[in-house]
Every structure is written in structure tokens, then in C-alpha cells.
Design an enzyme around this catalytic site. Structure first.
Site, PDB file in Angstrom:
ATOM      1  N   LEU A   4       1.183  -1.407   0.030  1.00 29.04           N
ATOM      2  CA  LEU A   4      -0.103  -0.010   0.108  1.00 29.04           C
ATOM      3  C   LEU A   4       0.866   1.393  -0.175  1.00 29.04           C
ATOM      4  O   LEU A   4       0.373   2.253  -0.141  1.00 29.04           O
ATOM      5  CB  LEU A   4      -0.832   0.086   1.299  1.00 29.04           C
TER       6      LEU A   4
ATOM      7  N   THR B 111      -5.003   2.182  -8.819  1.00 26.25           N
ATOM      8  CA  THR B 111      -5.691   3.472  -8.613  1.00 26.25           C
ATOM      9  C   THR B 111      -6.681   3.649  -9.940  1.00 26.25           C
ATOM     10  O   THR B 111      -6.177   3.378 -10.740  1.00 26.25           O
ATOM     11  CB  THR B 111      -4.768   4.515  -8.241  1.00 26.25           C
TER      12      THR B 111
ATOM     13  N   GLU C 116      -6.776   6.411 -10.796  1.00 19.67           N
ATOM     14  CA  GLU C 116      -6.093   7.584 -11.468  1.00 19.67           C
ATOM     15  C   GLU C 116      -5.411   7.077 -12.868  1.00 19.67           C
ATOM     16  O   GLU C 116      -5.078   7.753 -13.700  1.00 19.67           O
ATOM     17  CB  GLU C 116      -5.119   8.337 -10.550  1.00 19.67           C
TER      18      GLU C 116
ATOM     19  N   TYR D 217       1.788  10.559 -10.777  1.00 20.53           N
ATOM     20  CA  TYR D 217       1.355   9.669  -9.890  1.00 20.53           C
ATOM     21  C   TYR D 217       0.633   8.463 -10.634  1.00 20.53           C
ATOM     22  O   TYR D 217       0.825   7.239 -10.404  1.00 20.53           O
ATOM     23  CB  TYR D 217       0.333  10.154  -8.792  1.00 20.53           C
TER      24      TYR D 217
ATOM     25  N   LYS E   4       1.793   4.493 -10.920  1.00 18.27           N
ATOM     26  CA  LYS E   4       0.941   3.322 -10.564  1.00 18.27           C
ATOM     27  C   LYS E   4       0.530   2.235 -11.431  1.00 18.27           C
ATOM     28  O   LYS E   4       0.455   1.230 -11.479  1.00 18.27           O
ATOM     29  CB  LYS E   4      -0.486   3.720  -9.873  1.00 18.27           C
TER      30      LYS E   4
ATOM     31  N   HIS F  24     -11.413   6.599  -1.857  1.00 16.68           N
ATOM     32  CA  HIS F  24     -12.025   5.935  -0.679  1.00 16.68           C
ATOM     33  C   HIS F  24     -11.319   6.846   0.221  1.00 16.68           C
ATOM     34  O   HIS F  24      -9.998   7.223   0.403  1.00 16.68           O
ATOM     35  CB  HIS F  24     -11.420   4.803  -0.576  1.00 16.68           C
TER      36      HIS F  24
END
Length: 327
Positions: free
Chosen positions: A84, A129, A131, A153, A157, A183
Site C-alpha cells: 500500500l 488506482t 487515477e 502519480y 501506478k 476512498h
């Protein structure tokens, strides 16, 4: 029976804390990797908030130090690994693109190398994600929707996401990606828009702040509760076959309407306090995100339980409580 063992990177973050709480409730022995910080007593506040700090074994480590990670994995002997940890604040990724690439992208590759080399029988979860969808190619995003990330980012990812798939297919690892849409929770960092809103609303209600400054309030997001979403992480690793899953509520809401929920909860009029600041707009905006969690529901019965209204009011109440206690 011997308790299952889990290793969590990013254990002191929002998701890591809720996941640790869930696993402890299920009888796991939980080890969490924490990045060395000079700010002693600050990094562990989420674990303290949930009352589980003394129940998690914390070890120093860094996703950029492969040798240290391998020693940690060897010592922890985990049945499940949840990666995470990341530089996860989208706005900062434009100011720190190389660091974001190293920690968020290459850091995941380091964890996969640990899995392959030291604990190939362990099950692995990679925090992907929404994104990654960025400039959306479909109105509702599912596991088959093409990716088009719009931030360093999101790009980092995406590298981690595809490396997880590659290691799964190349080495037969039980490695799954959770493509989680936004979330939130009372444990969310104040730099994220939901918590920025609820913290500001609490301060305005208490009379210590007058305005809330935001950028693009017409952007739409699919917001759920982190407490619900960590359940999905765990369920993915209980499946016989590893796979990739979208985790979302299936409902999208503008930042404007999310703000209205927070202000209404404390009896304030949003337009009296909200200020639009052009300096807060992103260089490349993600206008809409809306997830399709049908695969997760069909495969292991997961669906979001907490409404946006319940989430935002919980966050506002928590911020009022926090600020009142520190007054």
C-alpha cells in the site's frame, strides 16, 4: 492452528491502518513496514486512533531499499503481502515526479522481487488506482477499460500495475491488483480534497476559520469509505486464482456537491464560505471517474456499504471532535 501472518507496506497510512485493524480482527499476526521519520510520535497517529498501535509489529524499511525489504520479508514469513505504500498525493507528483516514479512505481517492483525471491508462496496485493484511467475512455470504468493516466502519480501506478501482472504471468505468483476508486475516511490526510473540505468545515463551524479555498469543484469522483475497501483487498487474496478488480461504489459526485453535504451537516451555507482559487487547479485534470465494481461483486460478493453522505458526515464529526479536543 498457527495464525496467518500478513506484511503491510504503508501500514501507517489510511488504508494500512484500516487493513491492519481488519486483519487483527481476523486473528492475523500483522507486521507493518514504516519509513524512518525524524518526527517521532507523528507517523503512528492513525494506528493510535484505531487503538491498534500496540498490536502491530512495526519495522523500519523503505521501498527503495531492496536488500532491507528482503530481510524484512524473510523475518516476517508472511502468508499475505499488501503493498500500500506510495507517494500517493496526486498534486505532489507534479512537483516530485522522479521521487513518485521511484517510490510508487519502482518500489512496487522491489516488493515483487521480494515476493519472487524470498516468499513465492505468499499472496500479494498491489494497490492500483482509478487515477490510471485519467482521461477516461469509457463512461464507466471497468477492468477492461483502456488506461490514460494524467499525472506522474497515475503513470507510476500504471507501471506498478503492469509489473504485478507481468510477475504473475511470468512466475506464477498469486499477485492481484485492486483498482481502487477514491476512498476516504476520518484517517485521510488533510491534503486530500475530502479531508481538506471536512477539516475546513469543522474549523468554520468552530469559528477558527472563515473560508474554504478549492480549485476545480466541478470534477467528479466515485467516493467510498476506506473501511469498506480494505475488505475487498483481503477478499482478493482469499480467491483461488489471482486477478485484477475494480473497487468502487458505482456513483459519481462533483466536488461541489460533496462540499454541500459537509456544509449542510453543520447548518452552514456553502456559498458563504467557498472560494475558487485558480492556483489550485491541476496542470492536467481528471474530470470524471466512475467505477464499475460488477466483477468484484460477482466473484466474491463485495459491494460498498457506506454512502457518500454517511462518509462525509462521519468525517466532519471526527474533525470537530479532533479540533475541539485540541482547543
Amino acid at each position: 492452528m498457527t495464525a496467518k501472518r500478513a506484511l503491510i507496506t504503508g501500514v501507517t497510512g489510511q488504508d494500512g491502518a484500516y487493513l491492519a485493524q481488519l486483519l487483527l480482527q481476523k486473528g492475523y499476526a500483522v507486521t507493518g513496514i514504516v519509513r524512518r521519520s525524524s518526527h517521532a510520535g507523528v507517523f503512528d497517529h492513525r494506528l493510535k486512533w484505531l487503538g491498534i498501535l500496540d498490536d502491530v509489529e512495526l519495522v523500519d524499511g523503505n521501498l527503495l531499499d531492496l536488500s532491507a525489504l528482503m530481510r524484512i520479508v524473510q523475518a516476517a514469513k508472511p502468508d499475505e503481502i499488501y503493498n500500500l505504500a506510495a507517494q500517493s498525493f496526486v498534486t505532489s507528483s507534479w512537483q516530485q515526479p522522479l521521487l513518485t516514479g521511484q517510490v510508487t512505481g519502482l518500489g512496487a517492483a522491489h516488493m515483487l522481487e521480494c515476493l519472487r525471491s524470498v516468499a513465492p508462496q505468499a499472496r500479494y496485493y498491489q494497490a492500483s488506482t482509478s487515477e490510471m484511467f485519467g482521461l477516461i475512455q469509457e463512461a464507466k470504468q471497468s477492468e477492461s477499460t483502456p488506461f490514460y493516466p494524467r499525472s506522474p502519480y497515475g503513470v507510476a501506478k500504471l507501471y506498478a500495475h503492469w509489473m504485478t501482472i507481468n510477475y504473475r504471468e511470468s512466475f506464477g505468483l498469486h499477485a492481484s491488483n485492486g483498482i481502487l476508486f477514491n476512498h476516504e475516511s476520518p484517517l485521510r490526510g488533510v491534503e486530500f480534497v475530502t479531508r481538506k473540505v471536512t477539516d475546513a468545515v469543522a474549523r468554520i463551524k468552530l469559528g477558527t476559520q472563515k473560508e474554504l479555498r478549492l480549485g476545480n469543484i466541478d470534477a467528479k469522483r466515485d467516493w467510498g469509505h476506506a473501511r469498506d475497501y480494505v475488505q475487498a483487498m483481503w477478499l482478493m487474496l482469499q480467491q483461488d486464482r489471482p486477478d485484477d478488480y475494480v473497487i468502487a461504489t458505482g456513483r459519481t459526485t462533483t466536488v461541489r456537491d460533496m462540499c454541500a453535504i459537509a456544509f449542510k451537516h453543520v447548518g452552514l451555507t456553502m456559498d458563504d464560505h467557498l472560494v475558487i482559487d485558480p492556483a489550485l487547479f491541476r496542470p492536467a485534470e481528471v474530470e470524471v471517474l466512475l467505477g464499475n465494481p460488477a466483477k468484484a461483486k460477482a466473484t466474491f460478493g463485495w459491494e460498498a456499504e457506506t454512502s457518500l453522505e454517511a462518509l462525509i458526515t462521519e468525517m466532519v464529526d471526527a474533525d470537530i471532535k479532533r479540533l475541539s479536543a485540541n482547543a
